[in-house]
Design a protein around this motif. Structure first.
Motif, mmCIF file in Angstrom:
data_model
loop_
_atom_site.group_PDB
_atom_site.id
_atom_site.type_symbol
_atom_site.label_atom_id
_atom_site.label_comp_id
_atom_site.label_asym_id
_atom_site.label_seq_id
_atom_site.Cartn_x
_atom_site.Cartn_y
_atom_site.Cartn_z
ATOM 1 N N ALA A 143 59.614 18.277 78.421
ATOM 2 C CA ALA A 143 59.459 18.780 77.056
ATOM 3 C C ALA A 143 60.455 18.066 76.163
ATOM 4 O O ALA A 143 61.447 17.522 76.643
ATOM 5 C CB ALA A 143 59.708 20.283 76.999
ATOM 6 N N ALA A 144 60.196 18.095 74.881
ATOM 7 C CA ALA A 144 61.156 17.549 73.923
ATOM 8 C C ALA A 144 62.361 18.489 73.806
ATOM 9 O O ALA A 144 63.484 18.041 73.602
ATOM 10 C CB ALA A 144 60.503 17.355 72.563
ATOM 11 N N GLN A 145 62.096 19.799 73.950
ATOM 12 C CA GLN A 145 63.143 20.808 73.867
ATOM 13 C C GLN A 145 63.268 21.499 75.215
ATOM 14 O O GLN A 145 62.428 22.306 75.576
ATOM 15 C CB GLN A 145 62.800 21.832 72.805
ATOM 16 N N GLY A 146 64.264 21.170 75.999
ATOM 17 C CA GLY A 146 64.466 21.784 77.303
ATOM 18 C C GLY A 146 63.798 20.989 78.418
ATOM 19 O O GLY A 146 63.266 19.904 78.207
ATOM 20 N N PHE B 34 46.746 33.910 77.757
ATOM 21 C CA PHE B 34 47.929 33.532 76.996
ATOM 22 C C PHE B 34 47.667 32.238 76.251
ATOM 23 O O PHE B 34 46.991 31.343 76.778
ATOM 24 C CB PHE B 34 49.112 33.338 77.956
ATOM 25 N N GLU B 35 48.198 32.144 75.031
ATOM 26 C CA GLU B 35 48.141 30.908 74.275
ATOM 27 C C GLU B 35 49.436 30.777 73.487
ATOM 28 O O GLU B 35 49.956 31.775 72.969
ATOM 29 C CB GLU B 35 46.947 30.902 73.321
ATOM 30 N N SER B 36 49.962 29.562 73.403
ATOM 31 C CA SER B 36 51.227 29.349 72.727
ATOM 32 C C SER B 36 51.353 27.894 72.312
ATOM 33 O O SER B 36 50.610 27.027 72.793
ATOM 34 C CB SER B 36 52.380 29.704 73.673
ATOM 35 N N HIS B 37 52.321 27.640 71.449
ATOM 36 C CA HIS B 37 52.702 26.261 71.162
ATOM 37 C C HIS B 37 53.550 25.755 72.318
ATOM 38 O O HIS B 37 54.232 26.546 72.985
ATOM 39 C CB HIS B 37 53.494 26.183 69.860
ATOM 40 N N ASP B 38 53.507 24.446 72.576
ATOM 41 C CA ASP B 38 54.327 23.899 73.649
ATOM 42 C C ASP B 38 55.755 23.656 73.161
ATOM 43 O O ASP B 38 56.119 24.059 72.051
ATOM 44 C CB ASP B 38 53.678 22.641 74.251
ATOM 45 N N GLN B 39 56.560 23.002 73.970
ATOM 46 C CA GLN B 39 57.962 22.743 73.648
ATOM 47 C C GLN B 39 58.175 21.315 73.136
ATOM 48 O O GLN B 39 59.262 20.772 73.222
ATOM 49 C CB GLN B 39 58.830 22.961 74.897
ATOM 50 N N GLY B 40 57.107 20.691 72.662
ATOM 51 C CA GLY B 40 57.194 19.328 72.151
ATOM 52 C C GLY B 40 56.833 18.313 73.218
ATOM 53 O O GLY B 40 56.804 18.618 74.404
ATOM 54 N N PRO B 41 56.523 17.105 72.801
ATOM 55 C CA PRO B 41 56.088 16.074 73.744
ATOM 56 C C PRO B 41 57.221 15.644 74.682
ATOM 57 O O PRO B 41 58.383 15.887 74.418
ATOM 58 C CB PRO B 41 55.656 14.923 72.838
#
Length: 128
Positions: A33-36, A89-96
Motif C-alpha cells: 500500500a502507499a500508506q502502511g 464489505f466495500e471500502s477505499h484502499d490504502q493507495g497504490p
C-alpha cells in the motif's frame, strides 16, 4: 501469491476453513500500500471475520468451508469483499503500491490465540 500488481482490477477467490479456537489470526490479506504495509487484512475473532480489528464482515465462520472473494480495483482505489457470494464489505484502499494476495495464518495483534490455523482450497486469481 504471484503476480504482484500495481494497476487494473484483480480478484482473489478461494475457500477457507477456520477451526474453533483460532482467534486474532489474519487469514487473508492484500499486502502492499502507499500508506502502511497492507491494503486489506481479514481477521477471525471468535468465529467472526473483521476488517483489520474493527468492522465485522461475517459471523459464525468456525468449522465450515466458506468462499472468500476479494476484488481490488486499483485504478479507482476500491475494495470489495464477498463471503459465500454475498457482498459484505466495500471500502477505499490504502493507495497504490506493489500489491499481492496472501492467505494462511498471520498473527499480529496482541489479543491473538495460542492456536491458529486456516485451511485453503480452490484458490484462483483473476485479472480484468
Amino acid at each position: 501469491m504471484q503476480p504482484d500488481y500495481t494497476s487494473g482490477i484483480w480478484q482473489f477467490e478461494g475457500y477457507a476453513f477456520v477451526p474453533h479456537g483460532t482467534s486474532g489470526a489474519t487469514i487473508v490479506q492484500i499486502h502492499g500500500a502507499a500508506q502502511g504495509n497492507t491494503t486489506l487484512l481479514l481477521r477471525i475473532y471468535n468465529g467472526d471475520m473483521r476488517y483489520y480489528d474493527s468492522e465485522v464482515i461475517a459471523t459464525d465462520l468456525y468449522d465450515k468451508w466458506f468462499k472468500v472473494n476479494l476484488i481490488h480495483n486499483v485504478d479507482e482505489g476500491r475494495l470489495m469483499v464477498y463471503i459465500n457470494d454475498v457482498k459484505k464489505f466495500e471500502s477505499h484502499d490504502q493507495g497504490p503500491g506493489d500489491l499481492y494476495f496472501k492467505c494462511g495464518v498471520y498473527g499480529a495483534p496482541s489479543d491473538k490465540s495460542r492456536y491458529m490455523e486456516s485451511r485453503w482450497r480452490d484458490i484462483k486469481i483473476y485479472k480484468k
